[in-house]
Design a protein around this motif. Structure first.
Motif, PDB file in Angstrom:
ATOM      1  N   LEU A   1       5.346   2.141   8.454  1.00 25.58           N
ATOM      2  CA  LEU A   1       3.972   1.345   8.041  1.00 25.58           C
ATOM      3  C   LEU A   1       2.769   2.399   8.021  1.00 25.58           C
ATOM      4  CD1 LEU A   1       2.837  -1.503   7.882  1.00 25.58           C
ATOM      5  CD2 LEU A   1       2.040  -1.314  10.465  1.00 25.58           C
ATOM      6  N   MET A   2       2.552   2.707   6.813  1.00 29.17           N
ATOM      7  CA  MET A   2       1.397   3.844   6.927  1.00 29.17           C
ATOM      8  C   MET A   2       0.152   3.845   7.790  1.00 29.17           C
ATOM      9  SD  MET A   2       0.091   3.125   3.179  1.00 29.17           S
ATOM     10  CE  MET A   2       1.328   3.494   2.367  1.00 29.17           C
ATOM     11  N   PRO A   3      -0.479   4.519   8.117  1.00 27.68           N
ATOM     12  CA  PRO A   3      -1.415   4.494   9.156  1.00 27.68           C
ATOM     13  C   PRO A   3      -2.455   3.783   8.855  1.00 27.68           C
ATOM     14  CG  PRO A   3      -0.735   6.791   8.853  1.00 27.68           C
ATOM     15  CD  PRO A   3      -0.010   6.129   7.747  1.00 27.68           C
ATOM     16  N   ALA A   4      -2.942   3.733   7.309  1.00 25.67           N
ATOM     17  CA  ALA A   4      -3.971   2.923   7.122  1.00 25.67           C
ATOM     18  C   ALA A   4      -3.871   1.533   7.456  1.00 25.67           C
ATOM     19  CB  ALA A   4      -4.275   2.822   5.559  1.00 25.67           C
ATOM     20  N   LEU A   5      -2.272   0.664   7.341  1.00 24.97           N
ATOM     21  CA  LEU A   5      -2.207  -0.569   7.643  1.00 24.97           C
ATOM     22  C   LEU A   5      -2.038  -0.681   9.189  1.00 24.97           C
ATOM     23  CD1 LEU A   5       0.564  -1.094   4.703  1.00 24.97           C
ATOM     24  CD2 LEU A   5      -1.853  -1.773   4.620  1.00 24.97           C
ATOM     25  N   GLN A   6      -2.284   0.173   9.860  1.00 26.09           N
ATOM     26  CA  GLN A   6      -1.840  -0.042  11.360  1.00 26.09           C
ATOM     27  C   GLN A   6      -3.174  -0.264  11.996  1.00 26.09           C
ATOM     28  OE1 GLN A   6      -0.223   3.537  13.202  1.00 26.09           O
ATOM     29  NE2 GLN A   6       1.382   3.764  11.637  1.00 26.09           N
ATOM     30  N   SER A   7      -3.746  -1.519  11.638  1.00 24.96           N
ATOM     31  CA  SER A   7      -4.863  -2.023  12.261  1.00 24.96           C
ATOM     32  C   SER A   7      -4.777  -3.563  12.451  1.00 24.96           C
ATOM     33  CB  SER A   7      -6.032  -2.217  11.086  1.00 24.96           C
ATOM     34  OG  SER A   7      -7.037  -2.903  11.099  1.00 24.96           O
TER      35      SER A   7
ATOM     36  N   TRP B   1     -12.507  -4.376   7.228  1.00 18.22           N
ATOM     37  CA  TRP B   1     -11.146  -3.721   7.550  1.00 18.22           C
ATOM     38  C   TRP B   1     -11.300  -2.240   6.724  1.00 18.22           C
ATOM     39  CZ3 TRP B   1      -5.289  -4.873   6.154  1.00 18.22           C
ATOM     40  CH2 TRP B   1      -4.479  -3.678   6.611  1.00 18.22           C
TER      41      TRP B   1
ATOM     42  N   GLU C   1     -13.961   0.046   8.225  1.00 20.24           N
ATOM     43  CA  GLU C   1     -13.296   0.803   9.591  1.00 20.24           C
ATOM     44  C   GLU C   1     -12.385   1.910   8.910  1.00 20.24           C
ATOM     45  OE1 GLU C   1     -12.793  -2.294  12.899  1.00 20.24           O
ATOM     46  OE2 GLU C   1     -10.882  -1.640  12.463  1.00 20.24           O
ATOM     47  N   ALA C   2     -11.803   1.383   8.010  1.00 21.09           N
ATOM     48  CA  ALA C   2     -10.690   2.388   7.322  1.00 21.09           C
ATOM     49  C   ALA C   2     -11.103   3.612   6.503  1.00 21.09           C
ATOM     50  CB  ALA C   2      -9.575   1.947   6.644  1.00 21.09           C
ATOM     51  N   TRP C   3     -12.083   3.172   5.598  1.00 27.66           N
ATOM     52  CA  TRP C   3     -12.519   4.168   4.650  1.00 27.66           C
ATOM     53  C   TRP C   3     -14.081   4.376   4.456  1.00 27.66           C
ATOM     54  CZ3 TRP C   3      -9.060   0.588   1.719  1.00 27.66           C
ATOM     55  CH2 TRP C   3      -7.571   0.963   1.958  1.00 27.66           C
TER      56      TRP C   3
END
Lengths: 263, 416
Positions: free
Chosen positions: A116-122, A186, A189-191
């Protein structure tokens, strides 16, 4: 648990949903409708949760995994509709739609990957996808209803049928709005951006506007039922573009950051 | 009252007029330069917009158009046009603002839709309709109108603040290198350097990877097999045996950090923690039918060393896929101009805050992978953020109300 066992769970769940649909169609012994449909849902959910544990991540990353949720929410949406309005055919339609998505998953098996790529770990990942898939399922049931009323039912749609469509869209739109806003928060928070007009986001908001048109047009005193149902189907077509259609659209290919399939 | 599509004639004509006016403006004054609307211009525009809405609402009984703009046909028409232009945007590949574009899409600027007058005018029309609908419905106030107001006011606030606030939003990027002080960032839009009021020092960069994955690969095409559903053998801790279609595989030896060495004319791997060290695994493969036996090293390679394949026959081999990142993080020290020192860890989905700026870890040197000695950071300053969040919260609450009230039919009663 891996995808290898999916077929067994799918067959049992489909058998239960099919039995529930049959009992609902006959219109007798309503209790068995609930027992069969809920049993199917429990079996299917059991597979999803086992896959979740086995993958060590929410099974929501790939198209096949989202189809899994959709196949689950369709009979659930059908059951809620049945409980509320007692349409004897609704479970048959949700069963057929679910069968279709399960068959796609069986015919196109996916790799079993825990990554699971880091961007999806939320913490937003699971609610965003689940809420969206539930919205898609409700709007899918509404689209089925629209097809039935437009082309299968003789005569003009009645007020009772249109009210059912309205309510399905209200629930679907409410969840779609929440899914879209969860996604925006989200993304911030990510980008650092709520909304970057990525192809997926552009089609998502176009779909949202489509359903808003339906809702507002239906509020009109002089709204025409058939035209309303056409708007509903156009909106559902936009939803398909947003969900997976952009993967085939030249303008969106390789430009969307919302692509997490395994290649 | 007229029924059918006659009620939408005005909306259709308004949309046509706005697209035409947008086209003329595009030809005469060029595309919209949003940077010109930075503070205080955007605040002035906001005041004028709200005053204009107030004026239209006040004079709605005298000017029929103002009254009709706050009614359902106008809402449906504006939403229809906005949906149409958004679909058009989705069908045309969008060009980032700092790149040149050519071809037939240049004049209407549909490949830069956000700077296109027609697109913006249609969205402004929808926002005007939204504002007038809110003003028309808000009085006389009743608590039962709260769900309607949450949804509509939330969308209005988000549309207005996100659009006007975009001119004040600063988006910068900077590349941090281990042990070096970063003071300059560059703008994503005009590609100019900007000096920051603080310095950033990258103290440590860490990248955890998922376990290596072996696949059966077609030597000619380089694709994993079977083509329709490639098999993956994940080398998790404790795994010693596996297989692909006709081959049984056994791990003879595995070295998590190794470097290749040439020994007596053949390749070998030895444990080493040097830069670029790779995961190497020595495999024994036995064909299930022919019992042909093969043995050799497999590694995915790195920016320092080539990958190693184990050839099974003339068609297929075993290969190690590039390892996927599980988590990456940067430990940084921020030194403010006032002498305040702050240390923190940046991760994807976990930004750092500094003087109103958000610092987002976006990437690293992909070629070097976990040996990367730098990272890419996005810096975002958005003074309108609290208002956008307020609008989003209103919309969320409105969506919950829509769900709760939909079944009871109260939604329709309070909305019409």
């Amino acid at each position: 648990m891996s995808w290898d066992y999916f077929v067994y769970f799918a067959v049992v769940a489909l058998a239960a949903w099919g039995a529930g649909a049959l009992w609902a169609w006959r219109g007798r012994q309503v209790g068995w409708v609930y027992v069969f449909t809920l049993s199917g849902l429990a079996v299917f959910l059991g597979f999803i949760l086992s896959l979740w544990v086995s993958l060590e991540r929410p099974p929501m990353r790939t198209m096949g995994e989202t189809r899994l949720w959709y196949s689950f929410f369709l009979p659930l949406g059908g059951l809620i509709t049945y409980v509320r309005w007692k349409y004897k055919w609704i479970l048959s339609f949700s069963f057929v739609l679910s069968l279709m998505f399960i068959c796609i998953n069986l015919l196109h098996p996916e790799m079993h990957s825990k990554t699971l790529m880091p961007a999806l770990q939320s913490p937003w990942f699971a609610p965003h996808v689940i809420v969206y898939m539930f919205a898609y399922a409700m709007l899918g049931v509404a689209a089925v209803m629209a097809v039935c009323l437009l082309w299968l039912k003789k005569g003009n749609p009645g007020e009772r049928e249109m009210t059912l469509c309205d309510n399905l869209v209200y629930v679907g739109l409410a969840f779609m709005t929440l899914g879209m806003l969860f996604g925006a928060v989200w993304a911030k928070e990510a980008w650092g951006h709520y909304w970057s007009w990525d192809p997926k986001e552009t089609w998502a908001v176009a779909t949202w506007f489509g359903y808003l048109i339906y809702v507002h047009y239906r509020l009109e005193v002089h709204s025409d039922c058939r035209k309303s149902l056409i708007i509903l189907l156009v909106s559902f077509a936009l939803l398909q573009m947003c969900w997976y259609g952009i993967n085939y659209l030249p303008s969106a290919r390789e430009t969307s950051v919302h692509t997490y399939n395994l290649n | 009252m007229q029924g059918g599509w006659h009620r939408y004639k005005e909306g259709v004509m308004t949309g046509v007029a706005l697209v035409a006016v947008g086209g003329v403006l595009q030809a005469v004054v060029g595309r919209i330069d949003w940077s010109r609307a930075a503070f205080p211009v955007n605040l002035l525009l906001l005041v004028l917009f709200l005053a204009g809405l107030g004026g239209m609402h006040t004079f709605r009984s005298k000017v029929g158009l103002f009254d009709r703009l706050g009614r359902l046909p106008a809402s449906v028409s504006a939403l229809g046009w906005v949906m149409g232009v958004t679909v058009l945007m989705g069908c045309i590949r969008q060009t980032p603002s700092h790149l040149l574009s050519d071809g037939v899409e240049v004049w209407p600027d549909f490949s830069r839709m956000l700077s296109s007058w027609s697109f913006v005018l249609l969205y402004v029309w929808m926002t005007v309709v939204l504002g007038l609908v809110i003003l028309r419905r808000i009085y006389p106030f009743r608590w039962s109108k709260i769900p309607f107001l949450l949804h509509h006011v939330g969308l209005f606030v988000v549309m207005v603040t996100a659009t006007l606030g975009s001119s004040d939003r600063k988006c910068l990027r900077m590349t941090l290198v281990l042990g070096e002080l970063g003071r300059f960032a560059w703008s994503e839009t005009d590609r100019r350097s900007v000096e920051l009021p603080w310095t950033v020092e990258l103290k440590e960069f860490v990248l955890d990877e998922y376990p290596p994955v072996l696949v059966l690969m077609d030597k000619e095409t380089g694709k994993a097999l079977p083509a329709e559903a490639p098999l993956r053998w994940v080398l998790e801790a404790g795994v010693e045996q596996g297989g692909f279609t006709d081959w049984d595989l056994k791990i003879v030896r595995s070295i998590p950090e190794a470097v290749p060495v040439a020994e007596e004319g053949r390749l070998d791997f030895v444990a080493s923690r040097s830069v670029g060290a790779v995961y190497a695994v020595c495999l024994e493969a036995v064909h299930r039918k022919t019992k042909v036996r093969k043995e050799g090293w497999v590694s995915g390679g790195s920016f320092m060393f080539l990958g190693e394949l184990l050839e099974l026959d003339e068609h297929v081999c075993v290969a190690m896929m590039d390892r996927e990142p599980r988590r990456f993080a940067s430990r940084v020290v921020l030194n403010g101009g006032n002498g305040v020192r702050k240390e923190g860890v940046m991760e994807v989905n976990r930004p750092l805050e500094q003087d109103g700026w958000g610092m987002y870890l976006l990437g690293y040197d992909n070629a070097k992978g976990r040996w990367s000695d730098g990272c890419v950071v996005g810096l975002v300053y958005d003074p309108w953020q609290p208002y956008i969040y307020a609008g989003i919260l209103f919309m969320m609450a409105g969506a919950v109300c829509l769900f709760v009230m939909a079944q009871s039919g109260k939604w329709k009663e309070e909305t019409v």
